[in-house]
Scaffold this motif. Sequence first.
Motif, PDB file in Angstrom:
ATOM      1  N   ILE A   1      -4.353  53.013 -21.537  1.00  0.00           N
ATOM      2  CA  ILE A   1      -3.422  52.849 -20.334  1.00  0.00           C
ATOM      3  C   ILE A   1      -3.809  53.635 -19.102  1.00  0.00           C
ATOM      4  O   ILE A   1      -2.679  53.033 -18.153  1.00  0.00           O
ATOM      5  CB  ILE A   1      -1.737  53.333 -21.513  1.00  0.00           C
ATOM      6  N   GLN A   2      -4.663  54.387 -19.165  1.00  0.00           N
ATOM      7  CA  GLN A   2      -4.773  55.432 -17.694  1.00  0.00           C
ATOM      8  C   GLN A   2      -4.686  54.195 -16.806  1.00  0.00           C
ATOM      9  O   GLN A   2      -4.108  54.414 -16.038  1.00  0.00           O
ATOM     10  CB  GLN A   2      -5.424  55.608 -18.073  1.00  0.00           C
ATOM     11  N   ALA A   3      -5.399  52.655 -17.564  1.00  0.00           N
ATOM     12  CA  ALA A   3      -5.815  52.064 -16.502  1.00  0.00           C
ATOM     13  C   ALA A   3      -4.606  51.437 -15.523  1.00  0.00           C
ATOM     14  O   ALA A   3      -5.054  50.726 -14.242  1.00  0.00           O
ATOM     15  CB  ALA A   3      -6.848  50.892 -16.952  1.00  0.00           C
ATOM     16  N   ASP A   4      -3.603  50.911 -15.696  1.00  0.00           N
ATOM     17  CA  ASP A   4      -2.491  50.722 -15.930  1.00  0.00           C
ATOM     18  C   ASP A   4      -1.352  51.203 -15.222  1.00  0.00           C
ATOM     19  O   ASP A   4      -0.259  50.691 -14.783  1.00  0.00           O
ATOM     20  CB  ASP A   4      -2.229  49.672 -16.501  1.00  0.00           C
ATOM     21  N   MET A   5      -1.614  52.958 -15.342  1.00  0.00           N
ATOM     22  CA  MET A   5      -0.478  53.511 -14.850  1.00  0.00           C
ATOM     23  C   MET A   5      -0.240  53.382 -13.267  1.00  0.00           C
ATOM     24  O   MET A   5      -0.800  54.076 -12.437  1.00  0.00           O
ATOM     25  CB  MET A   5      -0.752  54.598 -15.532  1.00  0.00           C
ATOM     26  N   PRO A   6       1.024  53.353 -12.879  1.00  0.00           N
ATOM     27  CA  PRO A   6       1.301  53.506 -11.322  1.00  0.00           C
ATOM     28  C   PRO A   6       0.973  54.504 -11.029  1.00  0.00           C
ATOM     29  O   PRO A   6       0.513  55.086  -9.500  1.00  0.00           O
ATOM     30  CB  PRO A   6       2.690  53.465 -11.573  1.00  0.00           C
ATOM     31  N   ASN A   7       1.190  56.071 -11.439  1.00  0.00           N
ATOM     32  CA  ASN A   7       0.564  57.351 -11.021  1.00  0.00           C
ATOM     33  C   ASN A   7      -0.639  58.128 -12.265  1.00  0.00           C
ATOM     34  O   ASN A   7       0.342  57.703 -12.970  1.00  0.00           O
ATOM     35  CB  ASN A   7       1.560  58.338 -11.231  1.00  0.00           C
ATOM     36  N   LYS A   8      -1.337  57.725 -11.863  1.00  0.00           N
ATOM     37  CA  LYS A   8      -2.413  58.191 -13.225  1.00  0.00           C
ATOM     38  C   LYS A   8      -1.787  59.869 -13.202  1.00  0.00           C
ATOM     39  O   LYS A   8      -1.888  60.177 -12.633  1.00  0.00           O
ATOM     40  CB  LYS A   8      -4.025  58.490 -12.854  1.00  0.00           C
ATOM     41  N   PRO A   9      -2.660  60.486 -14.468  1.00  0.00           N
ATOM     42  CA  PRO A   9      -2.007  61.309 -15.192  1.00  0.00           C
ATOM     43  C   PRO A   9      -3.115  62.689 -14.204  1.00  0.00           C
ATOM     44  O   PRO A   9      -4.146  62.447 -13.136  1.00  0.00           O
ATOM     45  CB  PRO A   9      -2.542  61.304 -16.512  1.00  0.00           C
ATOM     46  N   LEU A  10      -2.155  63.618 -13.749  1.00  0.00           N
ATOM     47  CA  LEU A  10      -3.589  64.806 -12.703  1.00  0.00           C
ATOM     48  C   LEU A  10      -4.743  65.278 -14.087  1.00  0.00           C
ATOM     49  O   LEU A  10      -4.781  65.003 -14.930  1.00  0.00           O
ATOM     50  CB  LEU A  10      -2.859  66.066 -12.750  1.00  0.00           C
ATOM     51  N   PRO A  11      -5.659  65.761 -13.711  1.00  0.00           N
ATOM     52  CA  PRO A  11      -6.782  66.226 -14.214  1.00  0.00           C
ATOM     53  C   PRO A  11      -7.136  67.149 -15.081  1.00  0.00           C
ATOM     54  O   PRO A  11      -6.120  68.319 -14.654  1.00  0.00           O
ATOM     55  CB  PRO A  11      -7.960  65.868 -13.242  1.00  0.00           C
ATOM     56  N   PRO A  12      -8.047  67.808 -16.225  1.00  0.00           N
ATOM     57  CA  PRO A  12      -7.567  68.438 -15.979  1.00  0.00           C
ATOM     58  C   PRO A  12      -8.718  69.713 -15.009  1.00  0.00           C
ATOM     59  O   PRO A  12      -9.525  69.150 -15.274  1.00  0.00           O
ATOM     60  CB  PRO A  12      -8.364  68.407 -18.139  1.00  0.00           C
ATOM     61  N   LEU A  13      -8.092  70.732 -15.420  1.00  0.00           N
ATOM     62  CA  LEU A  13      -8.947  71.731 -14.765  1.00  0.00           C
ATOM     63  C   LEU A  13      -9.867  73.247 -15.106  1.00  0.00           C
ATOM     64  O   LEU A  13      -9.492  73.045 -16.765  1.00  0.00           O
ATOM     65  CB  LEU A  13      -7.644  72.455 -14.068  1.00  0.00           C
ATOM     66  N   ASN A  14     -10.448  72.785 -14.759  1.00  0.00           N
ATOM     67  CA  ASN A  14     -11.128  74.318 -15.630  1.00  0.00           C
ATOM     68  C   ASN A  14     -10.974  75.902 -14.870  1.00  0.00           C
ATOM     69  O   ASN A  14      -9.653  75.890 -14.253  1.00  0.00           O
ATOM     70  CB  ASN A  14     -12.821  74.652 -14.457  1.00  0.00           C
TER      71      ASN A  14
END
Length: 453
Positions: free
Chosen positions: A20-33
């Motif tokens: 679903i990430q490919a189609d999401m209008p707003n992508k999830p924020l990335p995980p951070l170190n």
Amino acid sequence: MRQKKYILSEQELPTQWYNIQADMPNKPLPPLNPQTHQPMSADDLSHVFNKECSKQELDTEHAWIDIPEDVLEKYTFYRSTPLVRAYALEEALGTPAHIYFKNESTNPLGSHKINSAIPQCYYCKQEGDTNVTTETGAGQWGAALSYAAKLYGLEAAVYQVKITMQQKPYRSSIMRTFGATVEGSPSMSTRAGKNIITRDPHHPGSLGTAISEAVELATTTPGCKYTLGSVLNHVALHQTIIGLEAEKQMEMAGEYPDQVIACFGGGSNFGGIAFPFLRHNFTGERHTEFIAAEPESCPKLTRGKFEYDFGDEAGYTPLLPMYTLGHDFKPANIHAGGLRYHGAGMIISQLLKDGYLHGEDIPQLESFKAGMLFAQTEGIIPAPESCHAIAATIREALKAKEEGKEKVILFCLSGHGLIDMPSYDSFINGDLQNYSVSDEEIQQFLKDVPKVD
Ligand SMILES: Cc1ncc(COP(=O)(O)O)c(C=O)c1O
């Protein structure tokens, strides 16, 4: 009384998962170190997880991911799972709603968790790992992982939340039967466990404590990878096999759901059944409502805060953008052990923020009452986690009755409760209670969420 089931043939089984990430209008924020607060790459993640899952975790481009041939073959051991029209439940409720459930309890492990355990172990084996480790709440994920590890000749070490080990002793026996070693968390065998016990000698354990211990084992043992049964994007990806099958089966039934409902721990069965249907909401083709049923005592979706937080108690994991109650939130000892988790998966958190789904809080007693009615009508004893989805479904079906409106409800029966009978006994004997959590308590736990600019 009729009971209508829809089953797919082997040829009709989906051969790809839906990302679903490919189609999401707003992508999830990335995980951070957690040290540098910089976005983590798949390479960074692969110190803990296998490489392929690390890649899938951050893939925001490819909507369809091929299911490896070997995984497809193992899926045929128990898939497709039946889609069932719950006529008996409908009749007992006197509702005009059409209620369907996707029965993920039919495999011998008893829950949806095997759908991701198989691919995770497959990729570990392909990449030359020899050992896997994990946490488990209710024990359903631990059981699935132990079996999948055995299928691929991997050694499995499982940290099971201490309180659920006491509530459901047979789940530890199941894991041991598949050859895994099982330890109650917090334990004295890891630094994280010792620290937690030092701070709180009677800590009942939580998914957060067990994750810390498993991650520590994976990062200090050569050839050992950490596997997770919920929360992360790649886990929900593997679980989309549920919704993709359900989509075809609903078509066989000649209906389309107005509402899709699942219980919610970290979001894997919810994402699994919801995401394939949600893609039609993105295009405006459909307007299905998505309801995630969480326990009243662990209300991250309805009362948590969208923040970067750790996925575990000790702070070993990357910082994840999620609705959280704080990584050291200590959930009440409800019997739905798989729902005692402080945070929601990253994709679901973004979708909740964007208004594509909503959470509903279910008190423990209402969940068991719903589970009892379901057992007495449909003849299946649901897992305490799944009882939350049933309770939310019953609420919606009764609303339809009040409004005199027909609607189609689809829910995920994520697992059976046959190893959870002590919990049902406690309910029947009147020994269970509801637990709520005050705003002050939530604010207190949220104080420990790390500050990210
Ligand atoms: C039967 C069952 N349903 C649901 C869950 C919750 O997990 P998730 O939200 O990842 O589906 C669990 C977790 O242990 C479970 O065992």
